[in-house]
Design a protein around this motif. Structure first.
Motif, PDB file in Angstrom:
ATOM      1  N   PRO A 246     -40.617 -53.256 -12.819  1.00  0.00           N
ATOM      2  CA  PRO A 246     -41.608 -54.209 -13.335  1.00  0.00           C
ATOM      3  C   PRO A 246     -42.669 -54.552 -12.289  1.00  0.00           C
ATOM      4  O   PRO A 246     -42.468 -54.381 -11.086  1.00  0.00           O
ATOM      5  CB  PRO A 246     -40.758 -55.437 -13.664  1.00  0.00           C
ATOM      6  N   ASN A 272     -39.263 -50.915 -21.913  1.00  0.00           N
ATOM      7  CA  ASN A 272     -39.709 -52.307 -22.017  1.00  0.00           C
ATOM      8  C   ASN A 272     -39.392 -53.104 -20.764  1.00  0.00           C
ATOM      9  O   ASN A 272     -39.977 -54.169 -20.535  1.00  0.00           O
ATOM     10  CB  ASN A 272     -39.056 -52.973 -23.227  1.00  0.00           C
ATOM     11  N   SER A 275     -43.272 -52.469 -16.146  1.00  0.00           N
ATOM     12  CA  SER A 275     -44.659 -52.832 -16.448  1.00  0.00           C
ATOM     13  C   SER A 275     -45.580 -52.343 -15.341  1.00  0.00           C
ATOM     14  O   SER A 275     -45.174 -52.172 -14.191  1.00  0.00           O
ATOM     15  CB  SER A 275     -44.798 -54.344 -16.625  1.00  0.00           C
ATOM     16  N   ASN A 299     -46.397 -52.010 -21.991  1.00  0.00           N
ATOM     17  CA  ASN A 299     -46.504 -52.999 -20.911  1.00  0.00           C
ATOM     18  C   ASN A 299     -47.486 -52.525 -19.826  1.00  0.00           C
ATOM     19  O   ASN A 299     -47.172 -52.525 -18.633  1.00  0.00           O
ATOM     20  CB  ASN A 299     -45.129 -53.281 -20.290  1.00  0.00           C
ATOM     21  N   ASN A 320     -47.667 -54.669 -25.807  1.00  0.00           N
ATOM     22  CA  ASN A 320     -48.365 -55.287 -24.671  1.00  0.00           C
ATOM     23  C   ASN A 320     -49.157 -54.278 -23.839  1.00  0.00           C
ATOM     24  O   ASN A 320     -48.856 -54.012 -22.678  1.00  0.00           O
ATOM     25  CB  ASN A 320     -47.368 -56.041 -23.770  1.00  0.00           C
TER      26      ASN A 320
END
Length: 454
Positions: A246, A272, A275, A299, A320
């Motif tokens: 992330p 998910n 990011s 993301n 996103n």
């Protein structure tokens, strides 16, 4: 002279890093001065002059004989002082005239070269001072600010476009080969105020990608990022990037990929749990391949990207995603694509297979064969999609929402300017008649409203 040269050039970004037998072969006759100005098949006229230092046998009669040499290493481009060098990369009809793109450098001065463009009965002068990091990678003394891109006004009809680079010091001005381009006629329309996209400046080669003056460090091989918060900056990546953490950031970098083992993206976020923010970077493979896309996943926040020479520029299959102020252009396309059973490629600028909270804003999107925007829902539902303030063009229809069992929900297209280069005339948005779709202030570049097409 028989030479084995590395593939590519400035247009394909293939400059260094290849073995000696990876290129094309051409037999040339040269004198012992060893000053060459060849045009290699497959390379265009991008590196106009190469100087090769080679020790000739003493028995060779100077100035008379020709030689046959086989180079066993990459040829390094070198520029002596004198006449400017450069290239006209593209001359195309566009909104309001003719767009001319290229680069020029005069080794006798650090100043930007003045480029004169004769077209449409007028001569226009521009400075070659926009970002072209690829030039600096071949001619290190040139620096990165050697590009030019401009639109000159032209009436409907056929025009000769002739480009000349001005000279300073030794040598003389450089006249590039003239090109011929046809500008289409435009229907007469009442005076109309065209909706302005969200950004006042259309994304192009001068305001996307790696900023001028950024020094890049070469990285050979793939990057698999597994540490949260990793920041990648200032890299020239000769491999693929797989984000597995992330809050990863990539900025001021070029991602070129390598020879693919199968279908793959230059940069991908596949879960998910991960990011990515990617900004001021270029995604362009060294060599176009039917197996290489640009940016994949979910993301993702992408700003000021320059993506070209890939099948799908952006391929979304999750939630996103924001893409803004980016230049998606010149997709790779194959008339016999192995991924499509030998039929033509279905290249899209943006393809959305599934996802919610997806926004495309202030981008310049063109150059795909299939669609600038393709919403498929092939792997799930699409919802909360906003397409606002973009310049969109190309494809069979510019935007295409595929008919599935259920319609995507909360889809908004607003304040976009559509070009008229779709293969089906005036097909701006193709969408099933029963699908709900909010369209506001979308116009073609002639000011006419963009309709739905079932």
């Amino acid at each position: 002279m028989k030479t084995t040269l590395p593939p590519g050039g400035l247009a394909s970004r293939a400059v260094v890093g290849y073995g000696p037998a990876a290129g094309v072969t051409k037999t040339l006759s040269i004198t012992t001065s060893m000053r060459l100005a060849p045009t290699w098949t497959g390379l265009g006229a991008l590196l106009r002059t190469r100087t090769i230092a080679h020790a000739l046998p003493r028995s060779l009669a100077l100035g008379l004989a020709t030689v046959a040499l086989v180079l066993t290493s990459a040829v390094t481009a070198q520029a002596a002082s004198g006449t400017p060098i450069g290239n006209v990369d593209k001359v195309v009809a566009t909104d309001g005239g003719i767009r001319i793109t290229g680069w020029a450098w005069d080794p006798d001065t650090t100043a930007a070269v003045t480029v004169s463009i004769a077209a449409g009965g007028k001569t226009t002068q521009v400075k070659a001072n926009t970002q072209r990091a690829d030039v600096a990678r071949v001619y290190s003394a040139a620096g990165t600010a050697r590009g030019f891109s401009t639109v000159v006004p032209a009436t409907a009809g056929t025009h000769d476009v002739c480009v000349t680079a001005g000279n300073v010091g030794a040598g003389s001005k450089k006249a590039f080969a003239c090109r011929t381009v046809s500008v289409g006629s435009r229907p007469a329309t009442a005076k109309t105020t065209v909706a302005a996209p969200s950004t006042s400046t259309r994304p192009n080669g001068s305001n996307t990608g790696v900023p001028a003056g950024v020094s890049l460090k070469r990285h050979d091989g793939d990057l698999v990022i597994t540490k949260a918060g990793t920041v990648i900056s200032g890299l020239d990546i000769r491999g693929f990037v797989d984000v597995r953490a992330p809050k990863v950031t990539i900025k001021n970098s070029i991602i070129r990929g390598r020879t693919p083992d199968g279908s793959i993206a230059l940069v991908a976020v596949r879960s998910n749990a991960y990011s990515l923010t990617i900004e001021d970077s270029e995604l362009a493979p060294v060599k176009a391949s039917p197996y290489i896309d640009g940016l994949h996943g979910m993301n993702i926040t992408a700003r000021r990207l320059d993506i070209s020479n890939v099948i799908d520029s952006v391929h979304i299959y999750g939630n996103n995603v924001l893409v803004e102020d980016s230049w998606l252009h010149d997709n790779a396309h194959f008339t016999k694509d192995p991924r499509w059973g030998g039929k033509p490629s279905h290249d899209d600028s943006v393809q959305i297979q599934r996802g919610s909270n997806v926004t495309l804003r202030g981008n310049s999107i063109s150059g795909a064969y299939n669609a600038a925007l393709m919403v498929t829902q092939d792997s799930g539902a699409v919802a909360n999609l906003t397409v606002a303030g973009n310049w969109l063009d190309g494809g069979a229809c510019v935007a295409n929402i595929k008919k599935m069992k259920s319609a995507p929900t909360k889809v908004l297209l607003t304040d976009n300017v559509f070009g008229r280069n779709a293969r089906y005339p005036n097909c701006g948005v193709k969408v099933p008649a029963t699908y709900p779709l909010t369209m506001q202030r979308n116009v073609f570049d002639n000011g006419k409203s963009v309709p739905r097409t079932a």
